[in-house]
Design a protein around this motif. Structure first.
Motif, PDB file in Angstrom:
ATOM      1  N   SER A 157       0.825  -1.618   0.268  1.00 42.42           N
ATOM      2  CA  SER A 157      -0.300  -0.629   0.322  1.00 42.42           C
ATOM      3  C   SER A 157       0.559   1.047  -0.071  1.00 42.42           C
ATOM      4  CB  SER A 157      -1.251   0.299   1.419  1.00 42.42           C
ATOM      5  OG  SER A 157      -0.139  -0.257   2.553  1.00 42.42           O
ATOM      6  N   HIS A 158       2.025   1.012   0.429  1.00 44.25           N
ATOM      7  CA  HIS A 158       2.863   2.296   0.268  1.00 44.25           C
ATOM      8  C   HIS A 158       3.534   2.060  -0.812  1.00 44.25           C
ATOM      9  CE1 HIS A 158       1.834   2.452   4.777  1.00 44.25           C
ATOM     10  NE2 HIS A 158       2.063   3.297   4.409  1.00 44.25           N
ATOM     11  N   ASP A 161      -0.497   2.961  -5.290  1.00 42.70           N
ATOM     12  CA  ASP A 161      -1.499   2.881  -5.915  1.00 42.70           C
ATOM     13  C   ASP A 161      -2.664   2.539  -6.675  1.00 42.70           C
ATOM     14  OD1 ASP A 161      -0.768   5.365  -4.574  1.00 42.70           O
ATOM     15  OD2 ASP A 161       0.325   5.878  -5.471  1.00 42.70           O
ATOM     16  N   SER A 263      -5.251  -2.910  -1.884  1.00 43.81           N
ATOM     17  CA  SER A 263      -4.159  -3.192  -2.742  1.00 43.81           C
ATOM     18  C   SER A 263      -4.078  -4.210  -3.445  1.00 43.81           C
ATOM     19  CB  SER A 263      -3.128  -4.162  -1.653  1.00 43.81           C
ATOM     20  OG  SER A 263      -3.172  -3.019  -0.681  1.00 43.81           O
ATOM     21  N   GLY A 288       3.226   4.580  -5.616  1.00 44.01           N
ATOM     22  CA  GLY A 288       3.012   4.804  -4.335  1.00 44.01           C
ATOM     23  C   GLY A 288       4.687   6.071  -3.568  1.00 44.01           C
ATOM     24  N   PHE A 290       6.851   5.502  -1.474  1.00 44.46           N
ATOM     25  CA  PHE A 290       8.192   4.795  -1.945  1.00 44.46           C
ATOM     26  C   PHE A 290       8.188   3.778  -2.355  1.00 44.46           C
ATOM     27  CE2 PHE A 290       6.889   5.821   2.406  1.00 44.46           C
ATOM     28  CZ  PHE A 290       8.078   6.069   3.183  1.00 44.46           C
ATOM     29  N   TYR A 308       6.362  11.782  -5.433  1.00 41.96           N
ATOM     30  CA  TYR A 308       5.050  11.008  -6.154  1.00 41.96           C
ATOM     31  C   TYR A 308       4.315  12.163  -5.669  1.00 41.96           C
ATOM     32  CZ  TYR A 308       0.504   9.006  -3.834  1.00 41.96           C
ATOM     33  OH  TYR A 308      -0.297   8.514  -2.977  1.00 41.96           O
ATOM     34  N   ALA A 313       6.847  12.004   1.414  1.00 41.63           N
ATOM     35  CA  ALA A 313       6.375  11.270   2.533  1.00 41.63           C
ATOM     36  C   ALA A 313       7.605  12.285   3.413  1.00 41.63           C
ATOM     37  CB  ALA A 313       6.872  10.289   2.325  1.00 41.63           C
ATOM     38  N   ASN A 554      -4.417   3.541   7.806  1.00 43.31           N
ATOM     39  CA  ASN A 554      -5.389   2.933   6.590  1.00 43.31           C
ATOM     40  C   ASN A 554      -6.071   2.059   6.743  1.00 43.31           C
ATOM     41  OD1 ASN A 554      -4.054   0.367   6.624  1.00 43.31           O
ATOM     42  ND2 ASN A 554      -2.108   0.620   5.228  1.00 43.31           N
ATOM     43  N   ASP A 560      -0.181   4.342   8.557  1.00 42.80           N
ATOM     44  CA  ASP A 560       0.107   4.816   7.428  1.00 42.80           C
ATOM     45  C   ASP A 560       1.550   5.963   7.469  1.00 42.80           C
ATOM     46  OD1 ASP A 560       0.169   6.093   5.063  1.00 42.80           O
ATOM     47  OD2 ASP A 560      -1.956   6.511   4.865  1.00 42.80           O
ATOM     48  N   LEU A 561       2.783   4.968   7.087  1.00 43.26           N
ATOM     49  CA  LEU A 561       3.847   5.601   6.760  1.00 43.26           C
ATOM     50  C   LEU A 561       4.015   7.233   6.538  1.00 43.26           C
ATOM     51  CD1 LEU A 561       5.624   1.865   6.195  1.00 43.26           C
ATOM     52  CD2 LEU A 561       5.288   3.933   9.049  1.00 43.26           C
ATOM     53  N   ARG A 562       3.062   7.290   5.157  1.00 44.17           N
ATOM     54  CA  ARG A 562       3.697   8.258   4.347  1.00 44.17           C
ATOM     55  C   ARG A 562       3.157   9.695   4.867  1.00 44.17           C
ATOM     56  NH1 ARG A 562      -0.482   7.374   0.097  1.00 44.17           N
ATOM     57  NH2 ARG A 562      -0.549   5.348   0.951  1.00 44.17           N
TER      58      ARG A 562
END
Length: 572
Positions: A157-158, A161, A263, A288, A290, A308, A313, A554, A560-562
């Motif tokens: 998911s990171h 998209d 995903s 995405g 990353f 991105y 991010a 998420n 959510d790492l972003r």
């Protein structure tokens, strides 16, 4: 580090607080080396003050060995050397080797955690922020088509998209690669308008042709994947122009937009055929925030994708490390306490955490474990009375008998009814717990634990009881649709017809609340007919330190790492 391992081998054979009488030849045999090398190794250990060695010369003379240091200390030293060299595989192997000792495991885990968390460094006058996360599951592939694990979906998911995305913590469907869309009055023709100049990680421009390729790849696959029923309903996909895609469905499905946000429906480049599917799983190319720069059995390295389309991010690098603890335990998942290596945790640098308590927050996600009865198989569970008795045993009231169903009694201890329980390795403890519980009431249970791919095949339909889970997140309705479609394959014919009718209504229902009611009707029906028993449910929890900013979830309840960032440490 070789000397550390040699010490640990000696201690595992001769470790005691007392003096050990032994010959150098016996030590050489234990260390699997020559007499001369054994003498050198012993000398080095004496020099490090790890052992006391009093040699006795002459045939038949036995020397005196005494250990001066505990093996936990040596193992920790070895692991810290591995961590300093970023040799995570060796560090994890140390824990595996010594997992039998809870004291050793706790000590090694404590040392290992110093590697994880937030680390900041200055390179070429730039601050590089790295977050290292441990996860329990090993990542096999990030290819949206072949993913099976939640951890794989989290990382994917990171990296990729979809056309749409879910708003964090709400059910709202938001634009993503598609900035807008239309649907016709029949609710079967969907037109998506794509953002311009969205880039893949390799610098190529994403166009409508990539979207067409992505969905044609899903339609044509023979894989038995999650949500396959939805994408198999796609009749055609075509590009009207480089920024417009039309997807025609065979029939209306009000969960279609939700599926596009998962995903599984992530957009992949049409050049994937040139890369090769096997290679693409570990060297994926998405759009995405990353991009993947390294992926192997133990680590996946993500680096920020500065171009991105939704903004850079905050983190520069994320290292996701597979720490597959395989320590024996008699507990089921329901009995485990909070796990410091849960994949849902953000672990800040422990050296900065002294005296600082963790903050605990819950996402909206939870995990529900359940067992279902396979009545398609000819066997004891075809009898509703037997099913009622089996499930009552699991509830702890095995003497219960629903006499309204039948006037005959169930006596498993006399009949020695044999039941096969099917599950996957992740739920083996739960299946064993069920087998032990039923054994108390006279049932003979055999647990079959197979890979997820095998589980999707015939093994499930050859078993009497099936143990699995439902991940209850923002995609819960999608998961329930997939679950009940699968369950309808092994329930009684009259129940199957009713379930299929309700699911057909669900897919045409525009109101999410009404869909929820329909799913509840199916669950109640299955429980009433003794086809389903819920073992337990537990929430997904995230532990993090107050210094972590931007913590959001998420749609799957993962952090959510972003959006995560760490303020600088200010010296007063």
């Amino acid at each position: 580090m070789k000397l550390h391992n040699q010490f640990l081998r000696l201690y595992s054979h001769y470790g005691t607080t007392e003096d050990v009488q032994i010959t150098l030849d016996e030590l050489a045999m234990t260390l699997n080396c020559t007499h001369r090398n054994a003498s050198i190794i012993i000398g080095n250990m004496v020099e490090h003050e790890w052992i006391h060695w009093e040699p006795k010369r002459g045939r038949g003379k036995r020397s005196t060995l005494r250990f001066l240091i505990q093996p936990e200390e040596i193992a920790a030293q070895s692991m810290m050397k591995a961590i300093s060299r970023q040799d995570l595989k060796h560090a994890i192997d140390q824990i595996r080797v010594h997992a039998r000792s809870s004291t050793m495991q706790d000590r090694l885990q404590e040392w290992l955690l110093t590697y994880f968390g937030h680390h900041s460094e200055i390179k070429s006058n730039k601050q590089i922020d790295t977050l290292r996360l441990p996860i329990r599951q090993r990542l096999h592939t990030l290819d949206p088509l072949y993913m099976n694990l939640l951890a794989e979906s989290f990382v994917s998911s990171h990296v990729f998209d979809g056309l749409t995305r879910r708003a964090n913590n709400t059910d709202e469907i938001l634009p993503n690669i598609a900035h807008a869309w239309d649907v016709d009055s029949n609710r079967t023709k969907w037109t998506f308008y794509l953002r311009k100049e969205v880039l893949f990680h390799n610098g190529t421009l994403m166009t409508a042709q990539d979207v067409v390729y992505t969905f044609e790849r899903l339609i044509e696959t023979s894989q038995k994947t999650l949500y396959s029923f939805i994408f198999k309903q796609i009749k055609s996909v075509r590009a009207l122009n480089p920024t417009t895609v039309i997807i025609q469905l065979k029939e209306p499905n009000e969960l279609f937009l939700s599926f596009l946000s998962t995903s599984r429906a992530a957009i992949v480049p049409r050049e994937l055929d040139q890369v090769g599917e096997a290679s693409f799983g570990t060297k994926p190319i998405g759009t995405g925030p990353f991009k993947v720069t390294e992926m192997n059995d133990s680590i996946c390295v993500l680096e920020v994708f500065t171009h991105y389309f939704q903004g850079r991010a905050h983190l520069d690098r994320v290292e996701i490390v597979s720490v597959p603890w395989d320590i024996p335990s008699n507990k089921t998942d329901a009995e485990h306490s909070s796990d410091p290596l849960s994949p849902f945790h953000i672990i800040h640098n422990p050296s900065l955490a002294e005296g600082t308590s963790w903050s605990q927050i819950h996402s909206e996600a939870s995990v529900r474990k359940f067992v279902t009865c396979n009545t398609k198989k000819t066997g004891p569970l075809n009898d509703p009375v037997v099913r009622a008795h089996v499930l009552s045993c699991l509830r702890g009231d095995g003497d219960f008998l629903n006499h309204e169903d039948s006037h005959e009694s169930v006596d498993a201890s006399e009949n020695k009814l044999t039941l096969q329980i099917a599950t996957i390795p992740q739920y083996r403890l739960d299946a064993d717990f069920i087998a032990e519980r039923l054994a108390r009431f006279g049932y003979v249970c055999h647990v079959v634990s197979t890979s997820l791919e095998e589980f999707k095949g015939s093994i499930r339909l050859e078993s009497d009881l099936i143990v699995f889970s439902l991940f209850r997140d923002q995609d819960e309705q999608l998961r329930l649709l997939d679950l009940y479609l699968t369950m309808s394959e092994h329930v009684e014919p009259h129940t199957r017809v009713d379930i299929d009718t309700l699911l057909h209504n669900v897919m045409r229902e525009t109101d999410s609340h009404v869909r929820t009611q329909r799913f509840a009707q199916i669950e109640d029906r299955l429980i009433q007919e003794h086809q389903l028993h819920i073992l337990y449910e537990r929430p997904v929890q995230t532990a993090y330190l107050p210094s972590v900013r931007g913590v959001t979830f998420n749609s799957q309840g993962w952090v959510d790492l972003r959006h995560i960032w760490f303020p600088p440490t200010i010296d007063h």
